[in-house]
Design an enzyme around this catalytic site. Structure first.
Site, short mmCIF file in Angstrom:
data_model
loop_
_atom_site.label_atom_id
_atom_site.label_comp_id
_atom_site.label_asym_id
_atom_site.label_seq_id
_atom_site.Cartn_x
_atom_site.Cartn_y
_atom_site.Cartn_z
N LYS A 269 -45.58 69.17 2.25
CA LYS A 269 -44.19 69.41 1.82
C LYS A 269 -43.69 68.21 1.02
CE LYS A 269 -39.50 69.97 3.76
NZ LYS A 269 -38.69 70.18 4.99
N ASP A 274 -33.54 66.18 0.96
CA ASP A 274 -33.05 67.37 1.64
C ASP A 274 -31.61 67.17 2.12
OD1 ASP A 274 -32.68 69.72 2.98
OD2 ASP A 274 -34.07 69.27 4.62
N LYS A 281 -26.13 69.31 5.42
CA LYS A 281 -26.33 68.49 6.61
C LYS A 281 -25.15 67.56 6.84
CE LYS A 281 -31.42 68.07 6.35
NZ LYS A 281 -31.72 68.73 7.64
N ASP A 292 -38.33 63.46 3.27
CA ASP A 292 -38.73 64.84 3.48
C ASP A 292 -39.91 65.24 2.58
OD1 ASP A 292 -38.32 67.03 5.11
OD2 ASP A 292 -36.84 67.98 3.79
N ASP A 351 -30.86 75.22 4.81
CA ASP A 351 -31.48 73.98 5.27
C ASP A 351 -32.89 74.23 5.82
OD1 ASP A 351 -31.72 71.30 5.71
OD2 ASP A 351 -30.43 71.25 7.49
N GLU A 353 -35.49 75.04 4.29
CA GLU A 353 -36.05 75.20 2.95
C GLU A 353 -37.54 74.86 2.89
OE1 GLU A 353 -34.79 72.45 4.02
OE2 GLU A 353 -36.35 71.07 3.37
N ARG A 355 -40.03 75.71 4.79
CA ARG A 355 -40.88 76.89 4.98
C ARG A 355 -40.87 77.77 3.73
NH1 ARG A 355 -37.57 78.50 10.22
NH2 ARG A 355 -37.33 76.23 10.22
N1 BES Z 1 -36.39 68.43 6.70
C1 BES Z 1 -35.75 69.10 7.76
C2 BES Z 1 -36.39 68.83 9.11
C3 BES Z 1 -36.22 67.44 9.68
C4 BES Z 1 -35.18 67.17 10.53
C5 BES Z 1 -37.14 66.46 9.40
C6 BES Z 1 -35.05 65.91 11.07
C7 BES Z 1 -37.00 65.20 9.94
C8 BES Z 1 -35.96 64.92 10.79
C9 BES Z 1 -35.81 70.61 7.54
O1 BES Z 1 -35.77 71.02 6.21
C10 BES Z 1 -34.62 71.19 8.21
O2 BES Z 1 -33.54 70.92 7.79
N2 BES Z 1 -34.85 71.99 9.25
C11 BES Z 1 -33.80 72.58 9.99
C12 BES Z 1 -34.20 73.99 10.28
C13 BES Z 1 -33.10 74.81 10.89
C14 BES Z 1 -32.00 75.06 9.89
C15 BES Z 1 -33.69 76.11 11.36
C16 BES Z 1 -33.64 71.80 11.29
O3 BES Z 1 -34.64 71.41 11.89
O4 BES Z 1 -32.49 71.55 11.67
ZN ZN Z 2 -36.44 69.67 4.81
MN MN Z 3 -33.77 71.21 5.52
#
Ligand code: BES
Ligand code: ZN
Ligand code: MN
Length: 502
Positions: A269, A274, A281, A292, A351, A353, A355
């Site tokens: 990725k 992000d 966020k 990210d 968020d 994104e 996947r």
């Molecule tokens: N890049 C983030 C995941 C992440 C969170 C990485 C904290 C490192 C530290 C990912 O894109 C994300 O935002 N995931 C969300 C998914 C949710 C909306 C289902 C998450 O984990 O909050």
């Molecule tokens: Zn992300």
């Molecule tokens: Mn995200």
């Protein structure tokens, strides 16, 4: 850092500092090499042992000064613990401590002795020592100007040369070569990770990937927005819509195996920042989201090492790269997009994104009929809740592949731990209006994310590493620094090497 394997006697290395690991219970006065080095250093070790100050435990150390004009100017004896507990981790850690000692005395080179340790696994130990030395020498100062800072002492200059004394062991010399290449690849990954979002944009990552390809003799291809349109990569493009920076799909290819032999595909990725998109966020800690793209960085670093070592296996590295920002064209919660595979996705949360961009990249990977696909991604905050910062999560369709990655991870000192991946989780991704939605609710967030990815794989053996808790952050490892950790670059490399051997 330049690393050399040295076959001659350790007391003949002309170096400002020779680091000598000593195990607990080693009879130092009877050991010909260690005793010789101690005499050279004025007998400090024997006296420290007699005084009870040095037992060879981890953390024990004593330094003496060379009594000759040639050979080592300083000899640092470093306790590394009991013989039965020695492993790659011991030597990576010792290599790190050796560099920190050299930094303290502002030395630009050092020696590291392995020739006095017989038995064990000389190849693995030498590899780990080389990794520790090279990883420890990494620093990120390209954005510090001479003007800034607090006017205090300038930072320690980086240590530039390490001579690893392996004696006449061919395994040792081979290990040094591999460890130095693995760590150099990982250091490149860390530099890419460290760069802020305004520097490391998707097109920057693509340019760096081309440089890596040139250095390592890899074939490359980079897709931009119009090629993505032509490929109907609607999921990847839907994330890029909210940003002024163009997305890139980076492909690096190493043809080290037989013609027509199915490749291993590594996918990372490469989300260069992000912000969450319209599902924005919170501000606190958002600056960390420059990391990210850590999965993508690890894949690029691994490809650099694979090419340089000419590993006898076909490997393809793929990095989908975009920002996740928000503007007037950004994808909105509830929008439905069509992935390259043809499946429609309801984007309930912008968020989630990672996947989306991986869905199109994984689907694209199937064109090579891979022997296996491994992806790595900072995919879910839920993974940090589940496993914290000491294990990545691993999920996959085949138990053998998951087992391979676990063993590669523990060899590399970048361990991963399995979570289940069952069809029963698919229900959480049911959408009212599309084939599936991109979030699965609070329960089992890491598993439902992997379950989403599995929808885009056909029947290729595949495993996924969630590195949200392990790719960056604080560390107590001597050979790392807080910030970008390079994880899982060495894990990927150990796995590829394992596959190349079979
Ligand atoms: N890049 C983030 C995941 C992440 C969170 C990485 C904290 C490192 C530290 C990912 O894109 C994300 O935002 N995931 C969300 C998914 C949710 C909306 C289902 C998450 O984990 O909050
Ligand atoms: Zn992300
Ligand atoms: Mn995200």
């Amino acid at each position: 850092m330049r690393v050399e394997a040295w076959a001659k006697a350790p007391d003949a290395v002309r170096t400002p500092l020779l680091v000598v690991p000593v195990t607990r219970g080693m009879d130092v006065s009877k050991h010909p090499v260690v005793d010789g080095l101690d005499r050279l250093a004025g007998g400090v070790l024997a006296r420290a042992v007699a005084a009870g100050d040095f037992q060879g435990n981890e953390g024990d150390r004593v330094m003496g000064y060379g009594s000759r004009a040639w050979g080592p100017a300083r000899v640092l004896f470093l306790g590394i613990g009991g013989r039965d507990a020695l492993g790659a981790g011991t030597f990576r850690e010792a290599g790190g401590k050796a560099v920190r000692a050299a930094e303290k005395y502002r030395l630009q080179s050092l020696g590291f002795c392995l020739a006095h340790l017989d038995g064990g696994e000389p190849g693995r130990w030498a590899q780990a020592a080389a990794e520790g030395l090279v990883l420890a020498s990494w620093c990120f100062d390209e954005l510090k100007s001479a003007l800034g800072g607090d006017g205090g002492e300038p930072p320690e200059p980086p240590v530039e040369v390490a001579i690893i004394v392996v004696g006449d062991s061919p395994e040792g010399a081979g290990g040094v070569r591999i460890g130095a290449a693995f760590a150099a690849g990982e250091n490149r990954a860390r530099t890419l990770q460290a760069r802020p979002g305004n520097v490391a944009t998707p097109s920057h990552l693509a340019r760096e990937a081309v440089r890596i390809a040139d250095e390592a003799g890899l074939a490359w291809e980079v897709l931009g927005p119009s090629e993505m349109e032509a490929e109907r990569m609607g999921a990847l493009l839907s994330v890029a819509r909210g940003s002024d920076e163009e997305p890139r799909l980076i492909i690096l290819r190493h043809d080290g195996g037989g013609v027509g032999s199915p490749p291993l595909v590594l996918v990372g990725k490469g989300l260069t920042f992000d912000a969450g998109g319209i599902s924005i966020k919170p501000a606190k800690g958002m600056e960390e989201m420059k990391y990210d793209m850590s999965g993508g960085a690890a894949v690029l670093g691994a490809m650099l090492a694979i090419g340089r070592l000419k590993l006898p296996v076909n490997v393809i590295g793929i990095v989908p790269s975009t920002e996740n920002l928000l503007n007037g064209s950004a994808t909105k919660p509830g929008d439905v997009v069509r992935s390259r595979a043809g499946k429609t996705i309801e984007v309930v949360n912008t968020d989630a994104e990672g996947r989306l961009i991986l869905a199109d990249a994984l689907d694209y990977a199937s064109r090579w009929d891979p022997a296996a696909i491994v992806d790595c991604a900072t995919l879910t905050g839920a993974c940090v809740v589940a496993l914290g910062h000491h294990h990545s999560a691993v999920l996959g369709t085949e138990p053998e592949l998951v087992a391979e990655l676990r063993s590669a991870g523990s060899m590399a000192g970048q361990p991963c731990w399995p979570l289940p991946l069952g069809r029963e989780y698919r229900a959480q991704l049911e959408s009212d209006c599309a084939d599936l939605k991109n979030i699965g609710g609070r329960a089992a967030g890491t598993i439902t994310a992997a379950c989403f990815l599995s929808e885009f794989l056909g029947d290729v053996p595949w495993a996924h590493l969630d590195i949200a808790g392990t790719a960056y952050g604080k560390t107590k490892k001597s050979y790392l620094r807080d910030g970008p950790l390079g994880n899982p670059c060495r894990l990927l490399l150990e796995w590829v090497r394992m596959r190349a051997d079979t």
